[in-house]
Enzyme design. Structure first.
Site, mmCIF file in Angstrom:
data_model
loop_
_atom_site.group_PDB
_atom_site.id
_atom_site.type_symbol
_atom_site.label_atom_id
_atom_site.label_comp_id
_atom_site.label_asym_id
_atom_site.label_seq_id
_atom_site.Cartn_x
_atom_site.Cartn_y
_atom_site.Cartn_z
ATOM 1 N N TRP A 174 -23.021 -6.858 -30.624
ATOM 2 C CA TRP A 174 -22.338 -5.710 -29.936
ATOM 3 C C TRP A 174 -23.168 -4.827 -29.312
ATOM 4 C CZ3 TRP A 174 -17.918 -7.048 -28.780
ATOM 5 C CH2 TRP A 174 -17.088 -7.970 -29.781
ATOM 6 N N ASP B 166 -21.591 3.548 -30.612
ATOM 7 C CA ASP B 166 -20.457 2.732 -30.855
ATOM 8 C C ASP B 166 -20.127 2.897 -32.170
ATOM 9 O OD1 ASP B 166 -18.570 0.745 -30.935
ATOM 10 O OD2 ASP B 166 -19.587 -0.776 -30.038
ATOM 11 N N LYS C 243 -9.814 -1.197 -36.153
ATOM 12 C CA LYS C 243 -10.357 -1.658 -37.253
ATOM 13 C C LYS C 243 -9.933 -0.228 -38.449
ATOM 14 C CE LYS C 243 -13.814 -3.677 -34.443
ATOM 15 N NZ LYS C 243 -13.336 -4.940 -34.607
HETATM 16 N N1 PMP Z 1 -18.303 -2.861 -30.853
HETATM 17 C C1 PMP Z 1 -18.021 -3.168 -32.040
HETATM 18 C C2 PMP Z 1 -19.098 -2.743 -32.923
HETATM 19 C C3 PMP Z 1 -16.895 -4.086 -32.279
HETATM 20 O O1 PMP Z 1 -16.800 -4.513 -33.624
HETATM 21 C C4 PMP Z 1 -16.151 -4.458 -31.070
HETATM 22 C C5 PMP Z 1 -14.812 -5.562 -31.453
HETATM 23 N N2 PMP Z 1 -14.963 -6.309 -32.515
HETATM 24 C C6 PMP Z 1 -16.428 -4.059 -29.867
HETATM 25 C C7 PMP Z 1 -17.358 -3.308 -29.655
HETATM 26 C C8 PMP Z 1 -15.262 -4.482 -28.929
HETATM 27 O O2 PMP Z 1 -14.446 -3.833 -29.069
HETATM 28 P P1 PMP Z 1 -12.868 -4.052 -28.081
HETATM 29 O O3 PMP Z 1 -12.401 -5.544 -28.354
HETATM 30 O O4 PMP Z 1 -12.019 -3.084 -28.834
HETATM 31 O O5 PMP Z 1 -13.357 -4.068 -26.747
#
Ligand code: PMP
Length: 361
Positions: A104, A173, A197
């Site tokens: 991520w 994030d 989440k």
């Molecule tokens: N950052 C993290 C730490 C995540 O776990 C996720 C999704 N699993 C995202 C970003 C991406 O999020 P989104 O699908 O809401 O764009």
């Protein structure tokens, strides 16, 4: 297990509190005597207005946010924030520092590089066991615009347990551990998290930003992509994802009723400790994260062979323990045990693990 409910270990979209789902069900056809669902109403009407501002206020109260911060509800997921953060906070001529702690963080970095100058302040992406950087790993650039961290790597199962103390504002994030524990917001310039989440369903993204940062945005950034635009309109610049925000309102109300973040942190610690103890017991299961960096939200582990892992997932699923397959990019097993995941579900998994080992170990 509540009647008809599985134990849902999905990494996201993820389990929601049963009382929240029940209330949403009860209010679905007739919201507070209006004769319609909240999602059928104007986002400028009084019913939605109350939901919108209560959701913001609940987040402010749970995190004990000072007045210096604005709470925003945006769209496009955390992924849109990978772009909006540097567009707003990384002016030409400056550098932004990023920690590369896994998949991520790497996505955030990739997008930031499209916008401006990025310096990698620490890189633990390929470390095995997986981990996030420690203070000793950090090498900041001179006068960075901010330092970006990914507080919980949802895929690798590594989490920051103490945030770095640095001279530059932190941008985080927190998609997969927001509202799972109390922390001091002071060092943070901006925090973002997709809702699906720990906050509610997909469709809304929480952004918490220091008001003074709203002014940093270069004039070349489209109005819609400026935090300031949304802050000035209380996140009603255009139609917000009303039903998602309504569920965030109910989830944050539920969190407050649980005793807030101190109580939730303790419940999360008990669940995670129980599961890691089961993983560490005999050597049949192996945790994939460095013990000092183990996530309390996404517990990642392996079995001796991939064949056993596939068998584990399918037998668990047949027993009502769903969503345990690891992310497709890394394999293995992953039990996501967010705020709303019940302790009884962790106990059920631990029982299943002992049983599975007895039969196959
Ligand atoms: N950052 C993290 C730490 C995540 O776990 C996720 C999704 N699993 C995202 C970003 C991406 O999020 P989104 O699908 O809401 O764009």
């Amino acid at each position: 297990m509540d009647k008809g409910r599985a134990y849902n270990f999905s990494a996201g979209p993820a389990v929601l509190p049963v009382p929240v789902l029940e209330q949403a069900r009860d209010e679905l056809l007739d919201y507070h005597g209006s004769g319609m669902s909240i999602m059928e109403q104007s986002h400028r009407g009084k019913d939605y207005d109350a939901v919108h501002y209560e959701a913001m206020e609940n987040i402010r109260l749970l995190l004990e946010l000072p007045e210096a911060y604005t709470v925003l509800f945006l769209q496009g997921g955390a992924t849109a924030q990978f772009a909006m953060v540097p567009l707003n906070l990384l002016p030409p001529g400056r550098t932004a520092d990023y920690t590369d702690s896994g998949s991520w963080a790497a996505k955030a970095i990739k997008e930031a590089r499209v916008v401006g100058d990025v310096h990698i302040a620490a890189d633990t992406h390929e470390d095995r066991p997986t981990r996030v950087p420690g203070v000793e790993d950090l090498h900041l650039s001179r006068n960075p615009a901010y330092l970006h961290i990914t507080t919980n790597e949802t895929i690798s199962g590594a989490q920051w347990h103490a945030f770095p103390e640095v001279d530059t504002p932190l941008v985080a994030d927190m998609s997969s551990d927001i509202l799972s524990r109390p922390f001091d917001p002071g060092p943070f310039g901006l925090i973002y998290a997709g809702a699906q989440k720990n906050l509610g369903p997909a469709g809304v993204t929480l952004v918490i930003v220091r008001k003074e940062f709203l002014e940093r945005v270069p004039g070349t950034v489209p109005l819609y992509l400026r935090y300031r635009t949304h802050a000035e309109a209380d996140s009603l610049y255009n139609t917000p994802p009303t039903f998602s925000v309504y569920l965030v309102c109910l989830v944050t109300r539920w969190l407050r009723a649980q005793g807030g973040l101190t109580a939730i942190e303790e419940a999360n610690r008990i669940k995670a400790d129980l599961l890691y103890a089961a993983i560490d017991q005999t050597g049949f299961y192996t945790g994939t994260a460095d013990p000092a960096h183990r996530s309390r939200m996404n517990v990642t582990f392996r079995l001796p062979t991939e064949a056993l892992e596939a068998q584990f997932v399918s037998e668990a699923e047949a027993g009502g323990l769903k969503g345990l397959k690891g992310h497709r990019s890394v394999g293995g097993l992953r039990a996501s045990i967010y705020n709303a995941f019940p302790a009884a579900g962790v106990e059920a998994l631990v029982g299943f693990m002992a049983d599975f080992e007895r039969k196959n170990g």
